[in-house]
Design a protein around this motif. Sequence first.
Motif, short mmCIF file in Angstrom:
data_model
loop_
_atom_site.label_atom_id
_atom_site.label_comp_id
_atom_site.label_asym_id
_atom_site.label_seq_id
_atom_site.Cartn_x
_atom_site.Cartn_y
_atom_site.Cartn_z
N TRP B 199 0.83 -1.22 0.00
CA TRP B 199 0.00 0.00 0.00
C TRP B 199 0.86 1.26 0.00
CZ3 TRP B 199 -5.48 0.78 0.21
CH2 TRP B 199 -6.22 -0.40 0.09
N PRO B 342 -3.49 -2.98 -3.91
CA PRO B 342 -4.00 -1.84 -3.15
C PRO B 342 -4.75 -0.87 -4.07
CG PRO B 342 -1.63 -2.14 -2.81
CD PRO B 342 -2.02 -3.02 -3.93
N CYS B 353 -8.29 4.05 2.05
CA CYS B 353 -9.14 2.89 1.79
C CYS B 353 -10.54 3.13 2.36
CB CYS B 353 -8.52 1.66 2.45
SG CYS B 353 -9.36 0.13 2.09
N GLY B 429 -4.82 -1.83 3.99
CA GLY B 429 -5.75 -0.71 3.87
C GLY B 429 -6.26 -0.19 5.21
#
Lengths: 318, 482, 300
Positions: B199, B342, B353, B429
């Motif tokens: 991410w 991601p 997220c 996330g």
Amino acid sequence: MTVVDKTTTRVRSWLGTGSSRKIRLSLATQEAIWFYIFVAPWLLAFFLFTLGPMVASFLFSFTQYNAIQPPVWIGLKNFVTLSGDPVFWKSIRVTFTYAVVFVPLNLAISLFLAAMLNLAVPAMRVIRTIYYLPAVLPEVVTGLVWIWIFNPDFGLLNYLLYLLTGLKGPNWLGSETWVMPAVIISALWGMGSGVIIFLAALQSVSPELYEAAEIDGASALRRYFTITLPMISPVILFNLLVGTIGALQVFARIYVMTQGGPNYASYFYNLYLYSNAFSYFRLGLASAQAWILFVVIMILTLIILRTSGRWVYYAGGR
Amino acid sequence: MKFSRRDFLKASVLAGAGAALAACAQPTPTPQPAAPQPAAQAEATKAPEPTKAPAKAAPVTITYLVRTDIQPTLIKWGEQTVEEFQKLNPNIKVELVGVPWGDYNAKLLAMYAAGTPPEVAANYAAGFATFYANKAITPLDSYIKADNIDLSVIEKAAIDSVTRDGKLWALPLAHQPVVVFYNKDLLDAAGVKPPSPDWGDKSWTEDALTQAAQKIAKDLDDPKKAQWGVAYNEYHLGTLIAWSRGIDPFNDQGGPEKTEAYKTGKLTAVYYDRPEMIGAMQWLVDLTHKLKVAPRPSDTDALNQAVGWSFLSGRVGMTNEGTWRLGDIFKANPAFKWGMAPLPYGPAGLNTCQLFNDSWMLTANCRYPNEGWKFLKYVGLEAGAKMYAESTGFFPAKKDLYNIFFDSIIKAPNFSMTREDMIKVLTGGFANGFPAPGKTLDRFPELNTAWNQTTAPMKNGEVAVPEGMKAVQAKFKSLIGA
Amino acid sequence: MTATTPSAWRKPTSAGPLIPGLYLGKQARRTLTKVVGFLLLVPGLLWVLMPTVWMFSAAFSTLRQVMQFPPDLIPNPWVWTNFYEGFTFLPFGRYYMNSLFIAISRVVLQVLAASITGYAFARLRAPGREFIFMVVLSTMMLPYTVTMIPQFVLFKNLGWINTYYPLIIPHLGGSAFLIFLFRQFFRSIPEEVFEASRLDGCNYFDIYLRILMPLSMPVVATASILVFQNAWQDLIGPLIYLNSTKLYTLPLGLATFRSSFGASPWNLIMAVSILVALPPIILFFVGQRYMIAGIVVSEK
């Protein structure tokens, strides 16, 4: 059994049809009593199961009510809220536009189809059954099928349009202009019940009438307009009234096909009502909506019934 | 002026059946929420159920409402949970009632109105906030305290999103992030490298996604062969594409963390006509209408109707969806290799997220809150939660169950990732995630309808985005009365 | 004869051909009408069949083929097991019996009740008749959405939740739709039919039973078909009132089945849908014998 028999005898004598005629009521009174005996089951069911919920929903329309907490009386506030709600007015426009186009169109096509399906042609029973099919197919299935038929690029409808006219058809369900025609087209597909009611009505027209007309040399079309239509006019009235009520309460197909979109272009009255009741937890407001619709339908029904005397012919008189 | 439910009932009964009905009518029990009820009294006020005569121990029957239509596994899980629970608690019978989603609320509200709400019910799309705002829930704090429960076993973001006024209102069972799903076969064929599972990889941007999509998309004029690069969702009220731009439609200060409404549930301001918001929508619409790499709404509808989820058709390169879709992959058994990545970074250098929790609640005014709590605890924190993680394919909210969930997902058909990479994507996330507005705004169903309706002309390419967003703004302003 | 003819027919019209200028014999004209009518029905037939064909093809296809986009109409390969697989996934056999029980009870109850009530509204004069008739019609005018909850509360207080009572008993008076239907049909039967029997000493019930019903097979058949179809497809009623899966009806089972899968198994759904649609189709196919070749009112 014996109790029933005794009662029957007593009632019979009372009503002047049995053997002992001690008390004799006037014919009109007898008729009225029979009327109420026959209507009693309906009245009973109505008072037991229907009136209460109707009255409750009427009271709810003056409350703030979410079915979870007790209702709170707010007077006419729901009605005021609705009168200032653009979506409410939009849903009225959508619904009436639909009804004004669909009801006469449906009536005309059903009448025509019924006449055709009444012909004594080979394999007619199978043909009739096929025409009846749409009425019995599950909504889930037909919803999916329509989404495919109306697809702008490969949908069957636009393909046919292209074959016939060479033009590219519209984005039916994605266009504010075309979504209503699409809804009407799909509604015309599933008109089984209107047709079969007309079919049944056609059976009660005496063939002697037709024979007499034929001897007089009347053409098939003329016979249709001068005998068939007047003779089945009571049933036309039925389909007109029931069709109107149904058109103003359209719900399930829209829910699957368009969810009211795009941009509220197919946001039908009952779709909004259902959303208010069960998605937004506003049963009070939904009840107000329902009662507004009730009054509108009632007025329309009275108008239709009052004016029906001019074009509906009842062979039985009264 | 207030009417009790009973007054209404009385009015309708009087109007309707009069004495006949009143004689049959049972009194509606109105127990105090969370007040312990002696079993004997409870039995006396129990709703009549002619088919089930009470056994000698007079077990209490509680009702458990679940939706039947997400996964076959969900209803099986429900049955299994009930069975195991009843073994442990012979004095409590659980009546499992399954309802298809379309009419879930109708049934639930009818049960509430009758004074017999199901003791335990799940709140999915309508969201906990809607139930909270309608005073439909019993808070759990006193039970949590009495049973000495440590809530830190559940992801904090999930607990926060069901906390209001300092009280806990539901138990989150699932806590699911939105991630990018990709069709590895299509990516390979187009020579696109799958995005990194990290991410923190800032090279994975919305631009990178767009470019990848352009390489994948082909044959769009031939409906038989058409292959789309990406199907991107803006998610609840357009927030997902706003957050990656450092803004939120409901405040003019910054991202979702600045929006007070997410804490109170009450929306008081909207800013859909901000340039960044228009830019976000423009990017989304351009994918379809300018770059032509995303399916049009009509295509998406047809694909979704046919296969449940357009990605499963094998003709969409990438799409962003919640991890609840994993169950669909098991069911559809796709013929293509796939993976997860991601969310891409937006222009503001953020890839916030969106997190979705499904929480189970104890209803307000239910007949047997104590027994209900016992069952809810079993479902949300004890063996029921474990079975949930094992069998449903939904991301559990309880942290000690993650591994069970990972073990089940890694077995998914044609999954092309290593376990380590998968865990990176699935858990990465949470750190910078934010709850979906659908779970936190009081009037979400209504707002969502408004969003879907008013954005349709833009998504169909019939109205220019700046103009369309003005209409959205006006609509939302009138909705919240601002 | 004259008393029963519509006013529009009183003036005999002059002889005319079907198409102006085209004179044909009586037999030829009849045949021509049939041929033209038949030809007009064909495009409609295709229109109606179009979605049905797709439904059938899907029922015989693999799931992967149904998921073709756009749909492929010819199954390849043909899969016959969909029917078995779909039907055994949930206890559809039981649902079938449950649905049949409800539908048949409702047909019997509603058609009997509505015909007798419709007869009263059509042929018997009584004070308050028109008012009560408007009340009957008014029950069609309020959306079920708002009466559903109060009605649920009512049945809950009767202890009828999770039983078939709320699905059957309220119909014991017939329904507004059917009562209105029967009324319209009965009002178009000429008065002479009744006069003779009344002179014979028949009371109003005898007239209904011995004269009216035998004359009314088309409408009775139609009404039965419509009630059956309506009961057969009812989803919201069973959904609200039934809790135990063993009481579930077909539409409720189908709704659960449909969405039991994230990716809907359309091939199985279609197969089950076809099996579900069979009873109303068979009823119609058989029922039309009574509907169409019904005994026609004959006046002497």
